[in-house]
Scaffold this motif. Sequence first.
Motif, short mmCIF file in Angstrom:
data_model
loop_
_atom_site.label_atom_id
_atom_site.label_comp_id
_atom_site.label_asym_id
_atom_site.label_seq_id
_atom_site.Cartn_x
_atom_site.Cartn_y
_atom_site.Cartn_z
N THR A 108 0.85 -1.19 0.00
CA THR A 108 0.00 0.00 0.00
C THR A 108 0.89 1.24 0.00
O THR A 108 1.75 1.39 0.86
N ILE A 159 1.45 5.34 0.13
CA ILE A 159 0.92 6.59 0.68
C ILE A 159 1.60 7.75 -0.04
O ILE A 159 2.84 7.82 -0.08
N ALA A 191 1.47 11.88 0.09
CA ALA A 191 0.95 13.06 0.78
C ALA A 191 1.55 14.32 0.17
O ALA A 191 2.77 14.40 -0.04
N ALA A 233 -0.94 1.33 6.59
CA ALA A 233 -0.85 2.56 5.79
C ALA A 233 -1.95 3.54 6.16
O ALA A 233 -1.73 4.75 6.24
N ALA A 272 -1.41 7.33 7.52
CA ALA A 272 -1.99 8.46 6.79
C ALA A 272 -2.89 9.29 7.70
O ALA A 272 -2.87 10.54 7.66
N VAL A 304 -3.92 13.54 1.00
CA VAL A 304 -3.27 12.24 1.05
C VAL A 304 -4.03 11.26 0.17
O VAL A 304 -5.26 11.15 0.26
N VAL A 337 -4.06 7.11 -0.90
CA VAL A 337 -3.59 5.80 -0.49
C VAL A 337 -4.14 4.76 -1.46
O VAL A 337 -5.34 4.77 -1.79
N ALA A 354 -2.28 5.89 -6.21
CA ALA A 354 -2.14 6.76 -5.05
C ALA A 354 -2.02 8.22 -5.48
O ALA A 354 -2.57 9.12 -4.83
N GLU A 364 -4.59 11.27 -4.44
CA GLU A 364 -4.13 12.51 -3.81
C GLU A 364 -4.60 13.72 -4.61
O GLU A 364 -5.12 14.70 -4.05
N VAL A 422 -7.97 11.80 3.78
CA VAL A 422 -7.21 10.70 3.20
C VAL A 422 -8.12 9.98 2.22
O VAL A 422 -9.07 9.30 2.62
N VAL A 472 -8.87 7.10 -0.35
CA VAL A 472 -8.38 5.73 -0.57
C VAL A 472 -9.08 5.15 -1.79
O VAL A 472 -10.26 5.41 -2.04
N THR A 485 -8.01 -0.58 -1.44
CA THR A 485 -7.64 -0.27 -0.05
C THR A 485 -8.87 -0.19 0.83
O THR A 485 -8.89 -0.72 1.95
#
Length: 251
Positions: free
Chosen positions: A91, A93, A95, A159, A163, A185, A187, A214, A218, A226, A228, A232
Amino acid sequence: AALSMLATSPAVDRSLVGFAVFYGLATNLVGAFVSRTLEGDAREAFLRGRELAAARERTEGLLHAVLHPEISARMRYTAGRTFAEAHPAVTVILADLAGFTPLCGTLPPDEIGALLDRVFGAFDELAERHGVLTLKTLGDAWVGCAGLPHARPDHAEVAAAVAREMVAALARIRAETGLAVDLRVGVASGPVVAGVIGRTRYAYDVWGEALARAAVMEQSGARGRVHVEPATADALPAGQVVRDDGGAWLA
């Protein structure tokens, strides 16, 4: 009789003695020269060995400073050759500091550097605490990955925890500094290819589907959230995810 007289004559004896002395001196000089040459070669080889050992230690120290210890160890045992390998379930991340670019035009350079150092330092500490690998920073963006360098079944949950804490950490920094900066963020879970590349600078990086998704999460996410992707979200407990028409978010 003539030969006998020549062999026993004083002149011949003096010539033989002189030759013997010359031969002995020449032999000693040659021996001393050879000995000194060998000694110098041995000393030079010893010094070269020490220099190579010191250079090897410096190289290993640099590898440990920029790479995960297990990854730097692999580089050492493979004679510094780069490598890449598939990881089917990780996974990623990603940011990004929203609102950071306008700050660059209003704050002195040292304050910009201090802010980035504080934010990314906090993110690195969170990642290390949870066993998530920090991969890199890209300008005002931070990238990490759960499930590297070793696979772990809870990579999505770990993850998500990191996050969520990153958003909280940035909120505290914003409150303490009064700076108008926030965090988006993304993910995503899935396969990646990970490895070490570079000729003059080594870097352990990931490429592939999870990283690309990801980045999409974002970029399409809202500040302070966050975002996802579906894989995820499906791997997380239902109470941790909020779903709407805009996608899925961590609660």
